[in-house]
Design a protein around this motif. Structure first.
Motif, PDB file in Angstrom:
ATOM      1  N   ARG A 144       0.865  -1.181   0.000  1.00  0.00           N
ATOM      2  CA  ARG A 144       0.000   0.000   0.000  1.00  0.00           C
ATOM      3  C   ARG A 144       0.897   1.226   0.000  1.00  0.00           C
ATOM      4  NH1 ARG A 144      -5.425   0.809   1.762  1.00  0.00           N
ATOM      5  NH2 ARG A 144      -5.871   2.996   2.221  1.00  0.00           N
ATOM      6  N   THR A 145       0.898   1.952  -1.119  1.00  0.00           N
ATOM      7  CA  THR A 145       1.713   3.145  -1.251  1.00  0.00           C
ATOM      8  C   THR A 145       0.843   4.260  -1.833  1.00  0.00           C
ATOM      9  OG1 THR A 145       2.444   2.723  -3.532  1.00  0.00           O
ATOM     10  CG2 THR A 145       3.702   1.659  -1.752  1.00  0.00           C
ATOM     11  N   ASP A 146       1.461   5.398  -2.067  1.00  0.00           N
ATOM     12  CA  ASP A 146       0.728   6.498  -2.692  1.00  0.00           C
ATOM     13  C   ASP A 146       0.345   6.173  -4.137  1.00  0.00           C
ATOM     14  OD1 ASP A 146       0.947   7.986  -0.398  1.00  0.00           O
ATOM     15  OD2 ASP A 146       2.697   9.127  -1.065  1.00  0.00           O
ATOM     16  N   CYS A 147       1.066   5.210  -4.744  1.00  0.00           N
ATOM     17  CA  CYS A 147       0.830   4.877  -6.153  1.00  0.00           C
ATOM     18  C   CYS A 147       0.097   3.557  -6.362  1.00  0.00           C
ATOM     19  CB  CYS A 147       2.169   4.820  -6.906  1.00  0.00           C
ATOM     20  SG  CYS A 147       3.046   6.391  -6.967  1.00  0.00           S
ATOM     21  N   ILE A 148       0.205   2.636  -5.411  1.00  0.00           N
ATOM     22  CA  ILE A 148      -0.322   1.277  -5.575  1.00  0.00           C
ATOM     23  C   ILE A 148      -1.153   0.883  -4.365  1.00  0.00           C
ATOM     24  CG2 ILE A 148       0.252  -1.173  -5.772  1.00  0.00           C
ATOM     25  CD1 ILE A 148       0.962   0.201  -8.298  1.00  0.00           C
ATOM     26  N   LEU A 149      -2.350   0.367  -4.601  1.00  0.00           N
ATOM     27  CA  LEU A 149      -3.154  -0.296  -3.573  1.00  0.00           C
ATOM     28  C   LEU A 149      -3.373  -1.729  -4.038  1.00  0.00           C
ATOM     29  CD1 LEU A 149      -5.910   2.341  -2.658  1.00  0.00           C
ATOM     30  CD2 LEU A 149      -3.960   1.635  -1.269  1.00  0.00           C
ATOM     31  N   SER A 150      -2.839  -2.679  -3.292  1.00  0.00           N
ATOM     32  CA  SER A 150      -2.977  -4.074  -3.715  1.00  0.00           C
ATOM     33  C   SER A 150      -4.267  -4.673  -3.178  1.00  0.00           C
ATOM     34  CB  SER A 150      -1.777  -4.897  -3.246  1.00  0.00           C
ATOM     35  OG  SER A 150      -1.738  -4.966  -1.826  1.00  0.00           O
ATOM     36  N   ARG A 151      -4.839  -5.559  -3.960  1.00  0.00           N
ATOM     37  CA  ARG A 151      -6.006  -6.354  -3.556  1.00  0.00           C
ATOM     38  C   ARG A 151      -5.674  -7.810  -3.859  1.00  0.00           C
ATOM     39  NH1 ARG A 151     -10.879  -3.274  -3.216  1.00  0.00           N
ATOM     40  NH2 ARG A 151     -11.738  -5.177  -2.273  1.00  0.00           N
ATOM     41  N   SER A 152      -5.929  -8.689  -2.918  1.00  0.00           N
ATOM     42  CA  SER A 152      -5.583 -10.102  -3.087  1.00  0.00           C
ATOM     43  C   SER A 152      -6.578 -10.814  -3.994  1.00  0.00           C
ATOM     44  CB  SER A 152      -5.539 -10.805  -1.725  1.00  0.00           C
ATOM     45  OG  SER A 152      -4.537 -10.248  -0.904  1.00  0.00           O
ATOM     46  N   TRP A 153      -6.043 -11.673  -4.864  1.00  0.00           N
ATOM     47  CA  TRP A 153      -6.873 -12.597  -5.652  1.00  0.00           C
ATOM     48  C   TRP A 153      -6.259 -13.977  -5.500  1.00  0.00           C
ATOM     49  CZ3 TRP A 153     -11.539 -11.759  -7.505  1.00  0.00           C
ATOM     50  CH2 TRP A 153     -12.135 -12.788  -8.234  1.00  0.00           C
ATOM     51  N   LEU A 154      -6.953 -14.864  -4.792  1.00  0.00           N
ATOM     52  CA  LEU A 154      -6.353 -16.119  -4.363  1.00  0.00           C
ATOM     53  C   LEU A 154      -6.887 -17.337  -5.088  1.00  0.00           C
ATOM     54  CD1 LEU A 154      -6.299 -15.387  -0.523  1.00  0.00           C
ATOM     55  CD2 LEU A 154      -4.521 -14.929  -2.223  1.00  0.00           C
ATOM     56  N   THR A 155      -7.887 -17.176  -5.965  1.00  0.00           N
ATOM     57  CA  THR A 155      -8.411 -18.307  -6.718  1.00  0.00           C
ATOM     58  C   THR A 155      -7.935 -18.235  -8.166  1.00  0.00           C
ATOM     59  OG1 THR A 155     -10.456 -17.084  -7.188  1.00  0.00           O
ATOM     60  CG2 THR A 155     -10.450 -18.506  -5.258  1.00  0.00           C
ATOM     61  N   ASP A 156      -8.157 -19.318  -8.901  1.00  0.00           N
ATOM     62  CA  ASP A 156      -7.704 -19.368 -10.286  1.00  0.00           C
ATOM     63  C   ASP A 156      -8.452 -18.332 -11.128  1.00  0.00           C
ATOM     64  OD1 ASP A 156      -6.252 -20.241 -12.462  1.00  0.00           O
ATOM     65  OD2 ASP A 156      -7.748 -21.746 -13.028  1.00  0.00           O
ATOM     66  N   LEU A 157      -7.782 -17.837 -12.148  1.00  0.00           N
ATOM     67  CA  LEU A 157      -8.389 -16.854 -13.040  1.00  0.00           C
ATOM     68  C   LEU A 157      -9.160 -17.552 -14.150  1.00  0.00           C
ATOM     69  CD1 LEU A 157      -5.338 -14.449 -13.502  1.00  0.00           C
ATOM     70  CD2 LEU A 157      -7.343 -14.068 -12.046  1.00  0.00           C
ATOM     71  N   PRO A 158     -10.401 -17.187 -14.370  1.00  0.00           N
ATOM     72  CA  PRO A 158     -11.133 -17.727 -15.525  1.00  0.00           C
ATOM     73  C   PRO A 158     -10.478 -17.275 -16.826  1.00  0.00           C
ATOM     74  CG  PRO A 158     -12.622 -16.662 -13.968  1.00  0.00           C
ATOM     75  CD  PRO A 158     -11.228 -16.287 -13.562  1.00  0.00           C
ATOM     76  N   GLU A 159     -10.672 -18.031 -17.895  1.00  0.00           N
ATOM     77  CA  GLU A 159     -10.146 -17.628 -19.195  1.00  0.00           C
ATOM     78  C   GLU A 159     -10.718 -16.266 -19.589  1.00  0.00           C
ATOM     79  OE1 GLU A 159      -7.819 -18.726 -21.025  1.00  0.00           O
ATOM     80  OE2 GLU A 159      -7.405 -20.542 -19.874  1.00  0.00           O
ATOM     81  N   GLY A 160      -9.868 -15.462 -20.217  1.00  0.00           N
ATOM     82  CA  GLY A 160     -10.325 -14.165 -20.685  1.00  0.00           C
ATOM     83  C   GLY A 160     -10.446 -13.127 -19.595  1.00  0.00           C
ATOM     84  N   ALA A 161      -9.705 -13.298 -18.487  1.00  0.00           N
ATOM     85  CA  ALA A 161      -9.821 -12.372 -17.362  1.00  0.00           C
ATOM     86  C   ALA A 161      -9.030 -11.094 -17.588  1.00  0.00           C
ATOM     87  CB  ALA A 161      -9.359 -13.048 -16.074  1.00  0.00           C
TER      88      ALA A 161
END
Length: 334
Positions: free
Chosen positions: A73-90
């Motif tokens: 978490r910085t002035d330029c970046i806010l991270s959000r977790s994604w912990l499951t597999d990505l569907p095709e075309g994400a």
């Protein structure tokens, strides 16, 4: 290292660049493979002092990470977790090391942050020909936020949203997104049309009047019979029920004033009448007035051979709650 852009930043990107940057399916599959690899990284994403941003999006950027170590978490970046597999075309590749969540993936992501009604409203926007920019329609900021409508081509469709969410097994928010997409309609041309359709057609339990779902901005060709009185080859109806041949026209303060415009609207409605289409006009005042809109809904229900049961205190309370969630859309004329 690729930066995986999501949430509000990705929505801002697509509203800026439009659907032409979505690329084809094979390129989205390639971008999604890159994103899967990036999610395994333990390195925290950063802009490295660079001023390059996808589509000129405002800072901070919302970036997806797949490990605890990569969260930042910085002035330029806010991270959000994604912990499951990505569907095709994400994802789609935006260049300069940025992979952008597709509109369908944004819809699923925003299920974490939005209420059901707000998520349905976002679905209408993604599948419609407008965008609400400057920040508020899809972030739940409420009536204090400033929203400006911008015209653009649809970014996706209700069918594509549903298909994508159905493939996202185990994803957080999937259940809400699947429920929301059942009520999303293609083709809305403005926030007010979205609000009107939702108020009229969402089920009682969600605060609507429970009318059948219409077609939005439906084209009706005039034909030879009505041609002598027509000043056009076809009409586009804001809300249209083809089986019952009923149209609802939203008379915007912005587009339906002036003697020439009024005369054109009158001729248009006479043309539709010659095609045996029943036209019901709805003004901004009628939408904003609960009692008047209920009368309109009852008129439509009667024309459709239905009866509304929306007067109980509990259902009235739900209707007011829905209006509160649609506050920003109701505040924008168009």
């Amino acid at each position: 290292m690729y930066k995986l852009i999501g949430y509000k930043t990705a929505l801002e990107y697509w509203n800026t660049v439009g659907a032409r940057f979505l690329r084809d399916a094979s390129m989205r599959r390639k971008a999604t493979r890159k994103a899967r690899a990036a999610l395994r990284s333990t390195e925290s994403p950063s802009l490295d002092g660079s001023t390059v941003r996808p589509g000129g999006c405002v800072l901070p950027l919302f970036v997806l990470v797949g490990t605890q170590e990569a969260r930042t978490r910085t002035d330029c970046i806010l991270s959000r977790s994604w912990l499951t597999d990505l569907p095709e075309g994400a994802f789609a590749d935006a260049g300069s090391g940025f992979l952008i969540s597709t509109p369908e993936f944004c819809f699923l992501q925003m299920a974490r942050d939005l209420s059901l009604a707000q998520l349905i409203m976002l679905g209408y926007e993604l599948c419609g020909s407008y965008a609400m920019v400057e920040g508020t329609a899809w972030d739940g900021a409420g009536a204090e936020g400033k929203a400006v409508m911008r015209k653009r081509s649809p970014l996706t469709s209700a069918e594509k949203l549903g298909a994508f969410v159905a493939k996202a097994d185990g994803a957080y928010g999937r259940k809400k997104a699947l429920r929301a997409v059942k009520y999303v309609l293609d083709g809305s041309a403005s926030p007010r049309e979205t609000a009107l359709a939702m108020l009229l057609c969402l089920p009682y339990g969600l605060g609507g009047f429970g009318l059948p779902a219409p077609k939005l901005n439906y084209r009706i060709d005039i034909g030879k019979r009505a041609a002598p009185m027509a000043d056009r080859e076809y009409c586009v109806c804001d809300l249209y029920w083809p089986q019952q041949k009923i149209a609802v026209e939203y008379d915007s303060d912005l587009h339906h004033t002036g003697s020439f415009r009024i005369a054109s609207d009158t001729k248009r409605r006479n043309t539709l009448a010659a095609r045996n289409v029943t036209v019901i006009g709805v003004t901004r005042v009628q939408i904003d007035d609960v009692i008047q809109l209920r009368k309109t809904a009852k008129t439509l229900a009667k024309l459709m051979g239905k009866r509304l049961r929306c007067d109980s205190p509990k259902l009235v309370e739900k209707h007011y709650a829905l209006r509160a969630e649609l506050g920003i859309a109701l505040a924008v004329d168009g």
